[in-house]
Scaffold this motif. Structure first.
Motif, short mmCIF file in Angstrom:
data_model
loop_
_atom_site.label_atom_id
_atom_site.label_comp_id
_atom_site.label_asym_id
_atom_site.label_seq_id
_atom_site.Cartn_x
_atom_site.Cartn_y
_atom_site.Cartn_z
N SER A 1 0.84 -1.19 0.00
CA SER A 1 0.00 0.00 0.00
C SER A 1 0.88 1.25 0.00
CB SER A 1 -0.93 -0.04 1.21
OG SER A 1 -0.14 0.03 2.38
N HIS A 2 0.34 2.33 0.52
CA HIS A 2 0.99 3.64 0.45
C HIS A 2 2.25 3.76 1.32
CE1 HIS A 2 -1.99 3.17 3.59
NE2 HIS A 2 -1.30 4.00 4.33
N ARG A 3 2.21 3.14 2.53
CA ARG A 3 3.22 3.42 3.55
C ARG A 3 4.62 3.00 3.08
NH1 ARG A 3 2.45 6.85 6.52
NH2 ARG A 3 0.46 6.04 7.25
N GLY A 4 5.48 3.97 2.88
CA GLY A 4 6.87 3.67 2.52
C GLY A 4 7.05 3.23 1.08
N PRO B 1 -4.60 0.29 -6.34
CA PRO B 1 -5.50 1.39 -6.02
C PRO B 1 -5.37 1.73 -4.54
CG PRO B 1 -6.71 -0.65 -6.00
CD PRO B 1 -5.30 -1.00 -6.35
N SER B 2 -6.12 2.71 -4.13
CA SER B 2 -6.11 3.11 -2.74
C SER B 2 -6.70 2.00 -1.86
CB SER B 2 -6.96 4.37 -2.63
OG SER B 2 -6.80 4.93 -1.39
N HIS B 3 -7.52 1.19 -2.43
CA HIS B 3 -8.24 0.16 -1.68
C HIS B 3 -7.27 -0.84 -1.08
CE1 HIS B 3 -11.22 2.25 -3.79
NE2 HIS B 3 -12.21 1.51 -3.34
N GLY C 1 -0.44 -3.10 6.00
CA GLY C 1 -0.53 -2.24 7.18
C GLY C 1 -1.24 -3.03 8.28
N ASP C 2 -0.98 -2.70 9.53
CA ASP C 2 -1.59 -3.50 10.61
C ASP C 2 -3.12 -3.42 10.59
OD1 ASP C 2 -1.01 -0.79 11.29
OD2 ASP C 2 -1.49 -1.18 13.38
N ALA C 3 -3.66 -2.22 10.37
CA ALA C 3 -5.11 -2.10 10.41
C ALA C 3 -5.74 -2.81 9.22
CB ALA C 3 -5.50 -0.63 10.41
N ALA C 4 -5.14 -2.63 8.06
CA ALA C 4 -5.72 -3.24 6.86
C ALA C 4 -5.60 -4.77 6.90
CB ALA C 4 -5.02 -2.70 5.63
N PHE C 5 -4.48 -5.26 7.40
CA PHE C 5 -4.27 -6.71 7.42
C PHE C 5 -5.35 -7.38 8.28
CE2 PHE C 5 -1.23 -10.40 8.43
CZ PHE C 5 -1.28 -10.90 7.14
N ASN D 1 3.59 -2.78 11.12
CA ASN D 1 2.65 -2.69 12.25
C ASN D 1 3.00 -1.46 13.09
OD1 ASN D 1 1.12 -3.03 14.52
ND2 ASN D 1 1.89 -5.07 15.02
N ASN D 2 2.51 -0.31 12.61
CA ASN D 2 2.81 0.92 13.33
C ASN D 2 1.79 1.22 14.41
OD1 ASN D 2 0.70 1.70 11.73
ND2 ASN D 2 1.96 2.90 10.32
N GLN D 3 0.98 0.24 14.71
CA GLN D 3 0.05 0.27 15.85
C GLN D 3 -1.00 1.37 15.70
OE1 GLN D 3 2.09 -0.73 19.62
NE2 GLN D 3 3.94 -0.07 18.58
N ILE D 4 -1.30 1.69 14.46
CA ILE D 4 -2.34 2.68 14.22
C ILE D 4 -2.80 2.55 12.77
CG2 ILE D 4 -0.75 4.56 13.54
CD1 ILE D 4 -2.64 6.40 15.24
N GLY D 5 -4.05 2.83 12.53
CA GLY D 5 -4.57 2.90 11.18
C GLY D 5 -5.25 4.24 11.02
N GLY E 1 1.88 11.99 11.23
CA GLY E 1 0.48 11.62 11.14
C GLY E 1 0.29 10.60 10.03
N HIS E 2 -0.97 10.34 9.69
CA HIS E 2 -1.24 9.36 8.62
C HIS E 2 -0.49 9.75 7.36
CE1 HIS E 2 -3.18 6.59 6.02
NE2 HIS E 2 -3.81 7.53 5.35
N ASN E 3 -0.57 11.03 7.00
CA ASN E 3 0.36 11.54 6.01
C ASN E 3 1.08 12.73 6.66
OD1 ASN E 3 -1.03 14.10 5.38
ND2 ASN E 3 -2.63 12.74 4.59
C1 LIG Z 1 -10.37 -0.49 1.66
C2 LIG Z 1 -9.94 0.84 2.21
N1 LIG Z 1 -10.67 1.41 3.19
C3 LIG Z 1 -10.29 2.60 3.69
C4 LIG Z 1 -9.19 3.23 3.24
C5 LIG Z 1 -8.77 4.60 3.81
N2 LIG Z 1 -7.49 4.46 4.52
C6 LIG Z 1 -6.34 4.79 3.94
S1 LIG Z 1 -5.03 4.45 4.89
C7 LIG Z 1 -6.00 3.89 6.14
C8 LIG Z 1 -5.37 3.38 7.39
C9 LIG Z 1 -4.50 2.22 7.09
O1 LIG Z 1 -3.92 1.76 8.25
P1 LIG Z 1 -2.84 0.64 8.20
O2 LIG Z 1 -3.31 -0.51 7.39
O3 LIG Z 1 -2.46 0.32 9.59
O4 LIG Z 1 -1.64 1.31 7.39
P2 LIG Z 1 -0.76 2.57 7.84
O5 LIG Z 1 -1.29 3.76 7.13
O6 LIG Z 1 -0.82 2.67 9.29
O7 LIG Z 1 0.60 2.24 7.35
C10 LIG Z 1 -7.32 3.98 5.80
C11 LIG Z 1 -8.43 3.60 6.67
C12 LIG Z 1 -8.48 2.62 2.20
N3 LIG Z 1 -7.43 3.19 1.64
N4 LIG Z 1 -8.86 1.41 1.73
#
Ligand SMILES: Cc1ncc(C[n+]2csc(CCOP(=O)(O)OP(=O)(O)O)c2C)c(N)n1
Ligand SMILES: [Mg+2]
Length: 1030
Positions: A318-321, A382-384, A418-422, A451-455, A520-522
């Motif tokens: 995903s996006h992180r890093g 994608p962002s998803h 990402g921890d939250a997404a996983f 696993n940055n302990q936050i989503g 922050g998240h970004n």
């Molecule tokens: C399916 C989906 N739902 C919601 C989002 C919006 N969103 C973008 S990043 C994020 C948090 C992700 O947390 P985590 O997986 O822990 O990754 P981190 O950003 O902490 O590295 C959310 C909810 C998304 N991108 N994709």
């Protein structure tokens, strides 16, 4: 502040009741596999729980003794020998045990142990203590990760068992252990020497150790910066392998060279983010700060895998890093990354493009550690979150398939999460469940969790119900290595083990990098709004690079000067690239292609031609493939009687030179295979076909698991045909097939939904990848979706594949009649985002499938496929419609009396799909063949403006009707209406005939269904239905 929950109670021994049950009931079953080595199987029949000296902690120890005794009674102490003899002879509970002769007499040469135990050994106590130690070792193995120091911030609160938080890290673990009086061991036992069971490697070359040392070694192995979760794995060998990797004394050591490389990787990772922050402080980049060790982690996995022969790594993240991974793992040119930050650069490629942290990449380079070439691709996504997981797996599978890599030794996938997404996204589960299925396995994926302990703004207490974000991996028996990401050496170690695991067992493994998110998240977000205490802690946190550099300097591995020079060196690399990036004038999205098809396009990336040859095949091929479809091409193979009748029916059709739907499909697949094009059909129950019409896999009625796929017997040099029933997943499996189709243009990859409406559980793949993938990522894909569709009185479910949704996403302009050109149809196809068809004849289905491959470019193809038409006597095609020179018909013209006297025609009914047959029948019944023309639109998108115009112009005196069986707000109407209007330049009205608008796709009442159908047919043939209306 969260409380770091660690409590001795988590290392409690198993309860007596559990172990007694295990031993007397489940163990003989569990041991079936183990016992292969020591046949004959004998069971310990006594009720162990009833023995005076045994308690619940003893099961493993007793088992060990028992199996040692089975091999040779002299392997165990006399007391055990007597006990097992008595037990085997059927002694009643409590009677098998007899006081043994003195233990460990001088004659056995174990005076030292006896010395420790005491001159008058209390044998019962000795056995109990050994059992306690055995349990203690096992407890560390099972639960050591509960108390490992995984969290760099020291704030995590992992709720393992709902017990209240008790912070015990103030005490060394074993002190707290005795203070709570567990295991019956006392502090005075610490210096007693114990024999180590064979289930541990902590002894190294020693077989006995003092309890103090046992505990120290267990703490080192399981309770430092690595927490290993693996004891749930069913395979004994695999568990043993992991124990050996973590317990062996001194195993986690690195050479000076390795440490310096690790430092240099940490420098790159850290300074890259700092560079971006300095240059573009107000740009979103989703930086890696707080998890910089991700970069060495991935590089370690790749180095190790390359050393063991892996040539291609396919990654999804995903996006992180992501930018950091592109720069420092894939090694994309830095200037190209920096260009993406320049908002003034214009993109030259067609399509929308995408933001920088979604683009993919493909790169081949020499791996310095292995000295071998390795290709790395990071899939665009994608962002998803997590949606790319199955796509990566599909592409990996395809690359394995095309390179003959049947065991995954050359091609592998890495998925970052990402921890939250996983924890939160169901697609993770769906993807895991593909991991061991024969037609979907990629032979082990390495999962790395940041696993940055936050989503975003949500912390784990609100984001998941499981203790760890990684618990999902337990369902497939994947080991999980939690590691404190502030310890780069520990990270490197677990990554090495993960790569070795994958290389040894070819199964999934998870590395959980427990870290934090410095910003922050970004980079624009203020985390203190929502996580004030966590971020106060983060602000105090020294950066991992600084800590690691200080450590290496203190150890004398590098000097301060060396470290500073390395930093300056990398900063200069970034600065130089930045200067070069200023020279770039335009952006090329195609430089970010994750799956190039080198010979398919011209060097400029264009199609080699703009025409499509005939999709027909020779009479000989039709007959030959037909005969294969009607036969059982292997000897002594008994098929079901019902199937014999079906095959006979096929043979008759071939004799009469006609095809039904299934045979038309056979002809398409068979002819492509014969020409060397791989065909892969996947989905739920596709082998037989949901409607029992396909039967591509024959099952011997007498021999279990004996099957035959006639399609693979077409010709000796044909391409292989893969047909595979999938797991019951749409999102995962469609994503997988999309990824498979990405790997090569020279394959027809089809995914079939059980019923068309089920595609909506894969909507994310359809929306984010299939309909828009090329526009966003300049990447073509020829996947085919087969979606059974049709209103047949089966109720609201199973009726509609939702054509309106697919059509709504088509990119052709409803208000513009496209410019005429030579090969108009091919140009239209080239410009569209996907092709949507509803074929009403087997020949047309045959052609459209073949066209997918014969076109000089690739577009996704959506086919609404029939249900009742599969067996409709009129839904048959002659071989004549499939011979050389024939093509896919975008519309099926009326060729009856109406067409012969067009000026007499009062109405033209345009339609698509099954209703065509209902209209034809109704027209015949009403003797209206001359008054009403029926035109079936087979290719809905791109809309056949040119052909429809000819038809509208031909029937100048007729009113124009669009007829559909679907409800007015569904089906094709909203798509077709503006395009029909554009076609006739809005000179005539277009009338609607069909069901009224509705919320549900169909009625659940069969009678209502039939009434509705008749009503729409009545209106279609009522020539006065629209008089007076305008
Ligand atoms: C399916 C989906 N739902 C919601 C989002 C919006 N969103 C973008 S990043 C994020 C948090 C992700 O947390 P985590 O997986 O822990 O990754 P981190 O950003 O902490 O590295 C959310 C909810 C998304 N991108 N994709
Ligand atoms: Mg997170």
């Amino acid at each position: 502040m969260h409380c770091l929950r660690t409590t001795v109670t988590r290392l409690q021994p198993l309860r007596t009741a559990q172990t007694a049950k295990n031993l007397s009931q489940t163990r003989p079953l569990m041991l079936e596999r183990d016992l292969r080595m020591c046949q004959p199987v004998r069971c310990l029949s006594t009720s162990v729980a009833a023995e005076p000296f045994l308690n619940g902690t003893s099961s493993n120890y007793v088992e060990e003794m028992y199996y040692a005794w089975l091999e040779n009674p002299r392997n165990v102490h006399k007391s055990w020998d007597i006990f097992f003899r008595n037990a085997n002879a059927g002694a009643v509970p409590g009677a098998a045990y007899q006081s043994p002769p003195p233990l460990l007499g001088p004659s056995e040469g174990t005076a030292s142990i006896q010395g420790l135990v005491g001159a008058q050994p209390n044998v019962e106590k000795l056995v109990k203590d050994h059992l306690a130690v055995q349990s203690l070792i096992r407890a560390y193995q099972v639960r050591g990760h509960h108390i490992a120091k995984l969290d760099p911030l020291g704030i995590s609160c992992v709720d393992f068992d709902d017990t209240p938080c008790t912070c015990l890290f103030v005490l060394p673990f074993f002190m707290s252990l005795f203070s709570t009086g567990l295991y019956g061991l006392a502090e005075s036992d610490l210096d007693k020497v114990f024999r180590l069971p064979t289930t541990t490697f902590i002894g190294g070359n020693e077989t006995t150790l003092p309890l103090r040392e046992i505990i120290r070694r267990l703490e080192t192995a399981y309770c430092q910066h690595i927490g290993v979760e693996f004891m749930f794995i069913n395979d004994v060998e695999q568990c043993k392998w992991i124990r050996q990797k973590f317990e062996t004394p001194g195993i986690m050591q690195f050479t000076l060279e390795e440490k310096r490389t690790l430092l240099s990787r940490m420098i790159r990772s850290t300074r890259f983010e700092e560079f971006l922050q300095r240059k573009w402080s107000s740009e979103k980049r989703f930086g890696l700060e707080g998890c910089e060790s991700l970069i060495p982690a991935l590089k370690t996995v790749i180095d190790k895998s390359s050393q063991s022969g892996v040539e291609s790594v396919i990654m999804g993240m995903s996006h992180r890093g992501r930018l950091n991974v592109l720069a420092n793992v894939i090694r994309k040119d830095l200037e190209q990354i920096f260009c993406q930050f320049d908002s003034k650069l214009e993109a030259v490629d067609e399509g929308s493009g995408d933001v920088k942290y979604h683009l993919g990449m493909y790169h081949r380079r020499m791996n310095r550690v292995s000295d071998r070439y390795i290709t790395m691709s990071l899939m665009a996504n994608p962002s998803h979150l997590e949606a790319v997981d199955p796509v990566v797996q599909g592409k990996t599978k395809a690359e394995q398939f095309y390179s003959g890599d049947t065991e995954g030794k050359k091609v592998m996938s890495i998925l970052l999460h990402g921890d939250a997404a996983f924890a939160g996204q169901g697609i993770v589960y769906e993807t895991f469940h593909l991991s061991d299925l024969p037609s979907y396995t990629t032979h082990g994926t390495i999962h790395v969790v940041v696993n940055n302990q936050i989503g975003f703004t949500t912390d784990p207490r609100m984001a998941r119900s499981s203790p760890y974000p990684t618990d999902i991996a337990r369902v497939v028996n994947a080991p999980i290595f939690h590691v404190n990401a502030d310890d780069p050496e520990a990270v490197m170690y677990v990554c090495n083990v993960a790569a070795e695991w994958r290389n040894t067992f070819h199964k999934d493994v998870v590395v959980d990098l427990v870290c934090y998110r410095r910003n922050g998240h970004n980079e624009m977000d203020e985390p203190m709004f929502t996580q004030p205490l966590m971020y106060k802690q983060i602000k105090k946190q020294k950066g991992v690079l600084q800590k690691f550099a200080e450590k290496l300097i203190a150890e004398g591995v590098v000097t301060t000067q060396y470290y500073q020079e390395e930093v300056v060196r990398y900063d200069k690399i970034c600065e130089d690239a930045y200067s070069r990036s200023k020279d770039e004038k335009i952006l090329h999205i195609k430089h970010w292609l994750d799956s190039p098809w080198p010979d398919f396009f011209t060097l400029e990336g264009q199609p080699k031609t703009m025409s499509c040859p005939s999709t027909g095949i020779s009479e000989d091929d039709l007959s030959h493939i037909g005969s294969i479809a009607a036969s059982v091409p292997v000897e002594d193979f008994t098929i079901h009687g019902g199937l014999s009748r079906i095959l006979k029916g096929r043979a008759n059709m071939v004799g009469q030179r006609v095809c039904d739907w299934a045979l038309g499909e056979y002809m398409a697949f068979g002819s492509l295979l014969k020409d060397g094009v791989h065909v892969r059909l996947s989905g739920q129950d596709v082998e037989r076909g949901t409607f029992s019409h396909r039967h591509h896999v024959l099952h011997d009625q007498n021999v279990d698991k004996r099957t035959c796929i006639p399609m693979n017997h077409i010709s000796p040099d044909q391409a292989p045909y893969t047909v595979c029933n999938s797991s019951l997943s749409e999102y995962g499996v469609l994503g997988f097939e999309l990824g498979f189709a990405m790997a090569s243009p020279n394959a027809l990859v089809l995914w079939e939904a059980q019923f068309g409406d089920f595609h909506n559980t894969a909507q994310c793949i359809i929306d984010q990848f299939i309909s828009s993938g090329q526009a966003k990522w300049v990447r073509q894909n020829g996947i085919v979706l087969l979606l059974p569709h049709g209103m047949e009185g089966m109720g609201p479910e199973h009726s509609s594949a939702r054509p309106e949704r697919f059509l709504q996403m088509c990119n052709d302009d409803p208000d513009v009649f496209p410019k005429h050109s030579e090969d108009f149809a091919v140009h239209q196809l080239h410009d569209c985002n996907w092709i949507v068809v509803n074929c009403s004849t087997p020949a047309n289905y045959f052609h459209v499938l073949r066209r997918q491959i014969l076109l000089p470019f690739r577009k996704p193809l959506i086919v609404f496929t029939p249900k009742s038409l599969l067996r409709h006597p009129e839904a048959k095609s002659s071989f004549d419609d499939m011979l050389p020179g024939t093509h896919f018909k975008r519309i099926i013209l009326d060729d009856g009396p109406a067409a012969k006297n067009p000026e007499k025609v009062k109405r033209v009914v345009f339609c698509s799909g099954k209703v065509y047959y209902e209209l034809i029948r109704e027209r015949r019944n009403r003797n209206m063949d001359a008054a009403v023309a029926v035109v079936c639109i087979e290719q809905l998108s791109p809309f056949p403006f040119d052909l429809i115009k000819l038809e509208a112009d031909r029937y100048l005196n007729a009113d124009l009707v669009w007829c559909q069986e679907e409800h007015k707000n569904q089906g094709y109407y909203d798509y077709v209406k503006p395009r029909l209007r554009t076609t006739i330049n809005r000179t005539r009205p277009i009338w609607y005939v069909g069901r009224d608008s509705a919320a549900a796709p169909a009625t659940g009442n069969k009678h209502t269904h039939l009434v509705e159908l008749q009503r729409l047919l009545d209106t279609a043939f009522d020539l006065n239905a629209f008089s007076g209306k305008c």
